[in-house]
Motif scaffolding. Sequence first.
Motif, PDB file in Angstrom:
ATOM      1  N   PRO A 153       0.803  -1.234   0.000  1.00  0.00           N
ATOM      2  CA  PRO A 153       0.000   0.000   0.000  1.00  0.00           C
ATOM      3  C   PRO A 153       0.833   1.281   0.000  1.00  0.00           C
ATOM      4  CG  PRO A 153      -0.933  -1.603   1.510  1.00  0.00           C
ATOM      5  CD  PRO A 153       0.376  -2.169   1.049  1.00  0.00           C
ATOM      6  N   PHE A 154       1.961   1.288   0.686  1.00  0.00           N
ATOM      7  CA  PHE A 154       2.786   2.499   0.727  1.00  0.00           C
ATOM      8  C   PHE A 154       3.299   2.841  -0.664  1.00  0.00           C
ATOM      9  CE2 PHE A 154       6.345   5.227   1.782  1.00  0.00           C
ATOM     10  CZ  PHE A 154       5.905   5.938   2.901  1.00  0.00           C
ATOM     11  N   THR A 155       3.744   1.829  -1.398  1.00  0.00           N
ATOM     12  CA  THR A 155       4.247   2.057  -2.756  1.00  0.00           C
ATOM     13  C   THR A 155       3.113   2.425  -3.709  1.00  0.00           C
ATOM     14  OG1 THR A 155       6.165   0.620  -2.433  1.00  0.00           O
ATOM     15  CG2 THR A 155       5.422   0.946  -4.706  1.00  0.00           C
ATOM     16  N   VAL A 156       1.942   1.798  -3.566  1.00  0.00           N
ATOM     17  CA  VAL A 156       0.798   2.167  -4.397  1.00  0.00           C
ATOM     18  C   VAL A 156       0.430   3.636  -4.159  1.00  0.00           C
ATOM     19  CG1 VAL A 156      -1.656   1.766  -4.856  1.00  0.00           C
ATOM     20  CG2 VAL A 156      -0.120  -0.173  -4.522  1.00  0.00           C
ATOM     21  N   GLU A 164       7.856  12.091  -3.958  1.00  0.00           N
ATOM     22  CA  GLU A 164       8.233  13.251  -3.154  1.00  0.00           C
ATOM     23  C   GLU A 164       7.033  13.941  -2.522  1.00  0.00           C
ATOM     24  OE1 GLU A 164      10.938  15.921  -5.039  1.00  0.00           O
ATOM     25  OE2 GLU A 164      12.314  14.321  -5.633  1.00  0.00           O
ATOM     26  N   PRO A 165       5.957  14.217  -3.276  1.00  0.00           N
ATOM     27  CA  PRO A 165       4.782  14.813  -2.617  1.00  0.00           C
ATOM     28  C   PRO A 165       4.220  13.925  -1.511  1.00  0.00           C
ATOM     29  CG  PRO A 165       4.616  15.062  -4.987  1.00  0.00           C
ATOM     30  CD  PRO A 165       5.780  14.153  -4.737  1.00  0.00           C
ATOM     31  N   PHE A 166       4.205  12.611  -1.744  1.00  0.00           N
ATOM     32  CA  PHE A 166       3.659  11.714  -0.730  1.00  0.00           C
ATOM     33  C   PHE A 166       4.520  11.720   0.527  1.00  0.00           C
ATOM     34  CE2 PHE A 166       3.279   7.230   0.913  1.00  0.00           C
ATOM     35  CZ  PHE A 166       2.054   7.429   1.529  1.00  0.00           C
ATOM     36  N   LEU A 167       5.829  11.715   0.369  1.00  0.00           N
ATOM     37  CA  LEU A 167       6.699  11.748   1.549  1.00  0.00           C
ATOM     38  C   LEU A 167       6.531  13.062   2.312  1.00  0.00           C
ATOM     39  CD1 LEU A 167       9.981  10.060   0.261  1.00  0.00           C
ATOM     40  CD2 LEU A 167       8.049   9.031   1.472  1.00  0.00           C
ATOM     41  N   ARG A 168       6.281  14.158   1.604  1.00  0.00           N
ATOM     42  CA  ARG A 168       5.998  15.418   2.296  1.00  0.00           C
ATOM     43  C   ARG A 168       4.676  15.343   3.055  1.00  0.00           C
ATOM     44  NH1 ARG A 168       8.313  17.813  -2.458  1.00  0.00           N
ATOM     45  NH2 ARG A 168       6.236  18.107  -3.380  1.00  0.00           N
ATOM     46  N   ASP A 169       3.707  14.634   2.475  1.00  0.00           N
ATOM     47  CA  ASP A 169       2.418  14.471   3.148  1.00  0.00           C
ATOM     48  C   ASP A 169       2.571  13.791   4.505  1.00  0.00           C
ATOM     49  OD1 ASP A 169       0.983  15.635   1.048  1.00  0.00           O
ATOM     50  OD2 ASP A 169       0.667  13.707   0.043  1.00  0.00           O
ATOM     51  N   LEU A 170       3.550  12.902   4.627  1.00  0.00           N
ATOM     52  CA  LEU A 170       3.751  12.208   5.899  1.00  0.00           C
ATOM     53  C   LEU A 170       4.037  13.195   7.018  1.00  0.00           C
ATOM     54  CD1 LEU A 170       5.999   9.158   4.910  1.00  0.00           C
ATOM     55  CD2 LEU A 170       3.528   9.426   4.669  1.00  0.00           C
ATOM     56  N   TYR A 171       4.658  14.319   6.687  1.00  0.00           N
ATOM     57  CA  TYR A 171       5.014  15.332   7.673  1.00  0.00           C
ATOM     58  C   TYR A 171       3.944  16.415   7.804  1.00  0.00           C
ATOM     59  CZ  TYR A 171       9.785  13.457   7.650  1.00  0.00           C
ATOM     60  OH  TYR A 171      10.883  12.641   7.772  1.00  0.00           O
ATOM     61  N   HIS A 172       3.378  16.828   6.683  1.00  0.00           N
ATOM     62  CA  HIS A 172       2.556  18.040   6.672  1.00  0.00           C
ATOM     63  C   HIS A 172       1.066  17.788   6.496  1.00  0.00           C
ATOM     64  CE1 HIS A 172       6.349  20.114   6.544  1.00  0.00           C
ATOM     65  NE2 HIS A 172       6.675  19.572   5.377  1.00  0.00           N
ATOM     66  N   ASN A 173       0.672  16.574   6.126  1.00  0.00           N
ATOM     67  CA  ASN A 173      -0.740  16.303   5.890  1.00  0.00           C
ATOM     68  C   ASN A 173      -1.005  14.829   6.214  1.00  0.00           C
ATOM     69  OD1 ASN A 173      -3.384  16.517   5.127  1.00  0.00           O
ATOM     70  ND2 ASN A 173      -2.974  17.320   3.079  1.00  0.00           N
ATOM     71  N   ARG A 179      -5.599   8.575   4.556  1.00  0.00           N
ATOM     72  CA  ARG A 179      -6.731   8.336   3.652  1.00  0.00           C
ATOM     73  C   ARG A 179      -6.256   7.745   2.330  1.00  0.00           C
ATOM     74  NH1 ARG A 179     -10.204  11.743   1.435  1.00  0.00           N
ATOM     75  NH2 ARG A 179      -8.930  13.642   1.603  1.00  0.00           N
ATOM     76  N   LEU A 180      -5.154   8.274   1.833  1.00  0.00           N
ATOM     77  CA  LEU A 180      -4.593   7.760   0.588  1.00  0.00           C
ATOM     78  C   LEU A 180      -4.119   6.325   0.753  1.00  0.00           C
ATOM     79  CD1 LEU A 180      -3.613   8.009  -2.298  1.00  0.00           C
ATOM     80  CD2 LEU A 180      -1.628   9.303  -1.471  1.00  0.00           C
ATOM     81  N   LEU A 181      -3.486   6.017   1.873  1.00  0.00           N
ATOM     82  CA  LEU A 181      -3.027   4.657   2.138  1.00  0.00           C
ATOM     83  C   LEU A 181      -4.207   3.686   2.247  1.00  0.00           C
ATOM     84  CD1 LEU A 181      -0.178   5.562   4.597  1.00  0.00           C
ATOM     85  CD2 LEU A 181       0.125   4.129   2.566  1.00  0.00           C
ATOM     86  N   GLN A 182      -5.280   4.138   2.851  1.00  0.00           N
ATOM     87  CA  GLN A 182      -6.462   3.284   2.949  1.00  0.00           C
ATOM     88  C   GLN A 182      -7.051   3.016   1.564  1.00  0.00           C
ATOM     89  OE1 GLN A 182      -8.765   0.690   4.468  1.00  0.00           O
ATOM     90  NE2 GLN A 182      -7.571   1.879   5.945  1.00  0.00           N
ATOM     91  N   TYR A 183      -7.055   4.044   0.721  1.00  0.00           N
ATOM     92  CA  TYR A 183      -7.534   3.847  -0.655  1.00  0.00           C
ATOM     93  C   TYR A 183      -6.616   2.863  -1.400  1.00  0.00           C
ATOM     94  CZ  TYR A 183      -8.478   4.651  -5.565  1.00  0.00           C
ATOM     95  OH  TYR A 183      -8.765   4.461  -6.892  1.00  0.00           O
ATOM     96  N   ARG A 217      10.368   4.981  12.349  1.00  0.00           N
ATOM     97  CA  ARG A 217       9.144   5.500  12.982  1.00  0.00           C
ATOM     98  C   ARG A 217       8.048   5.702  11.957  1.00  0.00           C
ATOM     99  NH1 ARG A 217       6.793  10.399  13.655  1.00  0.00           N
ATOM    100  NH2 ARG A 217       8.539  11.511  12.716  1.00  0.00           N
ATOM    101  N   HIS A 218       8.409   6.280  10.814  1.00  0.00           N
ATOM    102  CA  HIS A 218       7.411   6.480   9.759  1.00  0.00           C
ATOM    103  C   HIS A 218       6.970   5.141   9.162  1.00  0.00           C
ATOM    104  CE1 HIS A 218       8.255  10.998   9.015  1.00  0.00           C
ATOM    105  NE2 HIS A 218       7.076  10.831   9.586  1.00  0.00           N
ATOM    106  N   PHE A 219       7.892   4.194   9.074  1.00  0.00           N
ATOM    107  CA  PHE A 219       7.488   2.870   8.593  1.00  0.00           C
ATOM    108  C   PHE A 219       6.423   2.293   9.510  1.00  0.00           C
ATOM    109  CE2 PHE A 219       7.584  -1.720   8.568  1.00  0.00           C
ATOM    110  CZ  PHE A 219       7.568  -2.020   7.216  1.00  0.00           C
ATOM    111  N   HIS A 220       6.651   2.363  10.798  1.00  0.00           N
ATOM    112  CA  HIS A 220       5.707   1.778  11.746  1.00  0.00           C
ATOM    113  C   HIS A 220       4.361   2.494  11.711  1.00  0.00           C
ATOM    114  CE1 HIS A 220       3.927   0.837  15.747  1.00  0.00           C
ATOM    115  NE2 HIS A 220       4.398  -0.356  15.451  1.00  0.00           N
ATOM    116  N   GLU A 221       4.372   3.812  11.477  1.00  0.00           N
ATOM    117  CA  GLU A 221       3.128   4.576  11.489  1.00  0.00           C
ATOM    118  C   GLU A 221       2.367   4.476  10.173  1.00  0.00           C
ATOM    119  OE1 GLU A 221       1.502   9.198  12.061  1.00  0.00           O
ATOM    120  OE2 GLU A 221       3.616   8.705  12.483  1.00  0.00           O
ATOM    121  N   PHE A 222       3.088   4.533   9.046  1.00  0.00           N
ATOM    122  CA  PHE A 222       2.408   4.678   7.758  1.00  0.00           C
ATOM    123  C   PHE A 222       2.435   3.425   6.877  1.00  0.00           C
ATOM    124  CE2 PHE A 222       3.480   9.061   8.934  1.00  0.00           C
ATOM    125  CZ  PHE A 222       2.247   9.677   8.753  1.00  0.00           C
ATOM    126  N   ALA A 223       3.449   2.599   7.016  1.00  0.00           N
ATOM    127  CA  ALA A 223       3.527   1.414   6.151  1.00  0.00           C
ATOM    128  C   ALA A 223       3.036   0.156   6.858  1.00  0.00           C
ATOM    129  CB  ALA A 223       4.960   1.214   5.662  1.00  0.00           C
TER     130      ALA A 223
END
Length: 360
Positions: A153-156, A164-173, A179-183, A217-223
Amino acid sequence: MIKAGCYSDEMTPKERMAALLAGTPFDRIPCSINPSYHAARLAGVRHWECYFSAEKIVEVQLASRRIFAVEAVISGPGLHGVAEAAGSTVIYPKEENSPYISEFAIQEECDLDRLVIPDPWTKGRLPLHLAALQTLMERLGTEVPVTTNVAGPFTVAANLRGTEPFLRDLYHNTEFAHRLLQYALQSTLAYILEAAKIGVKVSIADPTASTSLISPRHFHEFAFPYLRELISNIKRLTNCAPSLHICGNTKKIWTHMADTGAGILSLDDTIDLAEAKAAVGSLTALMGNVKPTATMFLGKPADVIREAKECLRKAYDNPKGYILALGCGLPMKAPVENVHALFQAAREFGRYPIDPGRLN
């Protein structure tokens, strides 16, 4: 050089892999490698034709089995297919290059609200893979595992948004990122549901979730949560835990990777298999990790066999099992002789009972 087929196996690849995952005796170490490009060339198929034809996919996979005696056949959306079905634009070069995304489906946050879960039987190239998988199951399903490969899902999500925009989203949005990961998860599961009805196994690659790009930390939270849910559903639908590959040095997230429920961890060639065995070998099977470029592409058959023996020496006794493979994908221009050499090493040196002295 000994070619595929010169050693007589007592088990079919399907029987061997089932025994490995069940922890019951089997004849030798399995060997996992996907030489589709090489088989296409030897069979007179232009590699890019497989991007547009289920029949060509099947032809090449049958050639892989015939020429190299591969121990699994494969067709699937890979890294880009689900994102393409959802709206990203993928370019498929006719030259010897890999597909790439030229335009991402989600430029602005509101774009996500317009997307629907893609229908696997009508969107993108997903229907081609499902059709190919059906035929491969009919032709080879009794003797070799038929596998479909999907992105995590993280790669999708990154392939829908742009890395790059997605990695910025991890910090700023962060709320949008989730929501994107769930989709991404639900879109992948829609495909998996249809593939599971055919009876195939599943492999997952999540290269963008590498700790070369994000922190543990981001892997555990988002991936991790989305991988765990994906794998839980795959196990429910297929009765088999999938393999999981994440590129780079994954040492800091080995435990997280094992905790996803994956049945096999495919490890990059930057990893020491002996260390991985000590850390998570009691939790999951290990797969890898001959160097794709330095050895398979630039080396000779003797180099392949030497490194394969080193991998066997370090991991053949992994408590949950071991599969000889590459650390990542096979380069398109790797010599055919090197592909044969890897299978040779598994058949000659991976046969039980293994003599550790022959692996030095």
